[in-house]
Design a protein around this motif. Sequence first.
Motif, PDB file in Angstrom:
ATOM      1  N   LEU A 106       0.805  -1.213   0.000  1.00 49.50           N
ATOM      2  CA  LEU A 106       0.000   0.000   0.000  1.00 49.50           C
ATOM      3  C   LEU A 106       0.845   1.274   0.000  1.00 49.50           C
ATOM      4  N   ASN A 107       1.876   1.324   0.801  1.00 49.84           N
ATOM      5  CA  ASN A 107       2.683   2.539   0.910  1.00 49.84           C
ATOM      6  C   ASN A 107       4.084   2.411   0.312  1.00 49.84           C
ATOM      7  N   THR A 108       4.322   1.331  -0.409  1.00 51.09           N
ATOM      8  CA  THR A 108       5.672   1.168  -0.961  1.00 51.09           C
ATOM      9  C   THR A 108       5.700   1.064  -2.479  1.00 51.09           C
ATOM     10  N   MET A 109       4.651   0.533  -3.074  1.00 53.59           N
ATOM     11  CA  MET A 109       4.695   0.348  -4.533  1.00 53.59           C
ATOM     12  C   MET A 109       4.090   1.546  -5.252  1.00 53.59           C
ATOM     13  N   PHE A 110       4.574   1.797  -6.457  1.00 53.42           N
ATOM     14  CA  PHE A 110       4.003   2.819  -7.323  1.00 53.42           C
ATOM     15  C   PHE A 110       2.951   2.159  -8.197  1.00 53.42           C
ATOM     16  N   LEU A 111       1.794   2.809  -8.335  1.00 51.91           N
ATOM     17  CA  LEU A 111       0.756   2.239  -9.184  1.00 51.91           C
ATOM     18  C   LEU A 111       1.165   2.304 -10.648  1.00 51.91           C
ATOM     19  N   ASP A 112       1.906   3.342 -11.041  1.00 53.03           N
ATOM     20  CA  ASP A 112       2.427   3.427 -12.400  1.00 53.03           C
ATOM     21  C   ASP A 112       3.854   3.972 -12.361  1.00 53.03           C
ATOM     22  N   PRO A 113       4.819   3.094 -12.124  1.00 54.11           N
ATOM     23  CA  PRO A 113       6.216   3.524 -11.987  1.00 54.11           C
ATOM     24  C   PRO A 113       6.806   4.086 -13.280  1.00 54.11           C
ATOM     25  N   ARG A 114       6.121   3.897 -14.389  1.00 57.78           N
ATOM     26  CA  ARG A 114       6.627   4.452 -15.649  1.00 57.78           C
ATOM     27  C   ARG A 114       6.590   5.973 -15.620  1.00 57.78           C
ATOM     28  N   LEU A 140      10.822   1.443  -7.206  1.00 52.85           N
ATOM     29  CA  LEU A 140      11.258   1.049  -8.550  1.00 52.85           C
ATOM     30  C   LEU A 140      11.777  -0.390  -8.564  1.00 52.85           C
ATOM     31  N   ALA A 141      12.400  -0.801  -7.465  1.00 52.77           N
ATOM     32  CA  ALA A 141      12.871  -2.192  -7.353  1.00 52.77           C
ATOM     33  C   ALA A 141      11.678  -3.152  -7.304  1.00 52.77           C
ATOM     34  N   ILE A 142      10.586  -2.736  -6.663  1.00 47.74           N
ATOM     35  CA  ILE A 142       9.366  -3.558  -6.661  1.00 47.74           C
ATOM     36  C   ILE A 142       8.898  -3.743  -8.094  1.00 47.74           C
ATOM     37  N   TYR A 143       8.879  -2.656  -8.849  1.00 46.62           N
ATOM     38  CA  TYR A 143       8.443  -2.702 -10.249  1.00 46.62           C
ATOM     39  C   TYR A 143       9.321  -3.650 -11.063  1.00 46.62           C
ATOM     40  N   LYS A 181      16.115  -8.584  -3.801  1.00 48.88           N
ATOM     41  CA  LYS A 181      17.337  -8.192  -3.094  1.00 48.88           C
ATOM     42  C   LYS A 181      17.406  -6.672  -2.930  1.00 48.88           C
ATOM     43  N   LYS A 182      17.126  -5.943  -3.989  1.00 45.58           N
ATOM     44  CA  LYS A 182      17.173  -4.475  -3.942  1.00 45.58           C
ATOM     45  C   LYS A 182      16.048  -3.912  -3.075  1.00 45.58           C
ATOM     46  N   VAL A 183      14.859  -4.505  -3.153  1.00 43.07           N
ATOM     47  CA  VAL A 183      13.736  -4.064  -2.314  1.00 43.07           C
ATOM     48  C   VAL A 183      14.145  -4.166  -0.844  1.00 43.07           C
ATOM     49  N   THR A 184      14.693  -5.299  -0.477  1.00 45.94           N
ATOM     50  CA  THR A 184      15.132  -5.521   0.905  1.00 45.94           C
ATOM     51  C   THR A 184      16.227  -4.527   1.286  1.00 45.94           C
ATOM     52  N   GLU A 185      17.185  -4.337   0.399  1.00 46.38           N
ATOM     53  CA  GLU A 185      18.296  -3.417   0.666  1.00 46.38           C
ATOM     54  C   GLU A 185      17.794  -1.985   0.888  1.00 46.38           C
ATOM     55  N   PHE A 186      16.946  -1.491  -0.014  1.00 43.77           N
ATOM     56  CA  PHE A 186      16.532  -0.093   0.053  1.00 43.77           C
ATOM     57  C   PHE A 186      15.582   0.184   1.220  1.00 43.77           C
ATOM     58  N   PHE A 187      14.627  -0.696   1.458  1.00 43.69           N
ATOM     59  CA  PHE A 187      13.713  -0.448   2.567  1.00 43.69           C
ATOM     60  C   PHE A 187      14.382  -0.707   3.917  1.00 43.69           C
ATOM     61  N   SER A 188      15.389  -1.566   3.963  1.00 44.11           N
ATOM     62  CA  SER A 188      16.177  -1.741   5.186  1.00 44.11           C
ATOM     63  C   SER A 188      16.950  -0.464   5.490  1.00 44.11           C
ATOM     64  N   VAL A 214      12.937   9.316 -12.763  1.00 40.81           N
ATOM     65  CA  VAL A 214      14.326   9.002 -12.421  1.00 40.81           C
ATOM     66  C   VAL A 214      14.498   7.485 -12.438  1.00 40.81           C
ATOM     67  N   SER A 215      15.696   7.055 -12.679  1.00 40.72           N
ATOM     68  CA  SER A 215      15.972   5.614 -12.658  1.00 40.72           C
ATOM     69  C   SER A 215      16.277   5.187 -11.226  1.00 40.72           C
ATOM     70  N   MET A 216      16.263   3.895 -11.012  1.00 39.89           N
ATOM     71  CA  MET A 216      16.594   3.366  -9.693  1.00 39.89           C
ATOM     72  C   MET A 216      18.025   3.771  -9.332  1.00 39.89           C
ATOM     73  N   LYS A 217      18.902   3.715 -10.303  1.00 44.36           N
ATOM     74  CA  LYS A 217      20.306   4.072 -10.081  1.00 44.36           C
ATOM     75  C   LYS A 217      20.436   5.531  -9.638  1.00 44.36           C
ATOM     76  N   GLU A 218      19.698   6.427 -10.301  1.00 42.32           N
ATOM     77  CA  GLU A 218      19.725   7.845  -9.924  1.00 42.32           C
ATOM     78  C   GLU A 218      19.154   8.057  -8.524  1.00 42.32           C
ATOM     79  N   ALA A 219      18.088   7.341  -8.205  1.00 37.17           N
ATOM     80  CA  ALA A 219      17.460   7.476  -6.886  1.00 37.17           C
ATOM     81  C   ALA A 219      18.435   7.046  -5.791  1.00 37.17           C
ATOM     82  N   VAL A 220      19.154   5.961  -6.019  1.00 43.47           N
ATOM     83  CA  VAL A 220      20.137   5.481  -5.034  1.00 43.47           C
ATOM     84  C   VAL A 220      21.277   6.493  -4.896  1.00 43.47           C
ATOM     85  N   LYS A 221      21.708   7.026  -6.025  1.00 39.61           N
ATOM     86  CA  LYS A 221      22.781   8.033  -6.005  1.00 39.61           C
ATOM     87  C   LYS A 221      22.353   9.246  -5.173  1.00 39.61           C
ATOM     88  N   ASN A 222      21.125   9.715  -5.383  1.00 41.75           N
ATOM     89  CA  ASN A 222      20.617  10.845  -4.613  1.00 41.75           C
ATOM     90  C   ASN A 222      20.496  10.491  -3.133  1.00 41.75           C
TER      91      ASN A 222
END
Length: 136
Positions: free
Chosen positions: A44-52, A87-90, A95-102, A56-64
């Motif tokens: 409910l509070n983690t996924m994007f309904l339309d991540p398109r 974006l990792a959910i999408y 592995k990335k979902v766990t990493e980022f939300f952790s 920004v890319s996942m890589k850019e988001a992590v960099k920021n």
Amino acid sequence: MLGLLDIFRKKKKEKEKADVESTQVMTELEKLCGNDRETYEALLNTMFLDPRKIEVSMKEAVKNAKKFEKAKDSLRAKIWYEIAGGLAIYEGNVKKVTEFFSKCEKISPGTKYLILKNPETAIVKAQEYYQKHLKA
């Protein structure tokens, strides 16, 4: 006097109608999750309904996120990790979902992410949602 009561009744009906409409927005995700409230709440509070639509890319988001984390701006870092996690959910990357939300939980210990309890199940449901609703 009667006119004043009619105004309040009208407002109450409009509010009830708005409440019904707002609950129908998530109906598809609720249907998909069925009786699995934990997975629904996790997404409910983690996924994007339309991540398109995320520009920004996942890589850019992590960099920021790392940039703000280094600058000790924990709120912005957390927000960017949440975006990367969404974006990792999408992408279906457990592995990335766990990493980022952790990381989010580490930065903001008061915030708990239910998706970390069972990310595999949540991602399967999210992928089903995306396949059904994000047809090109």
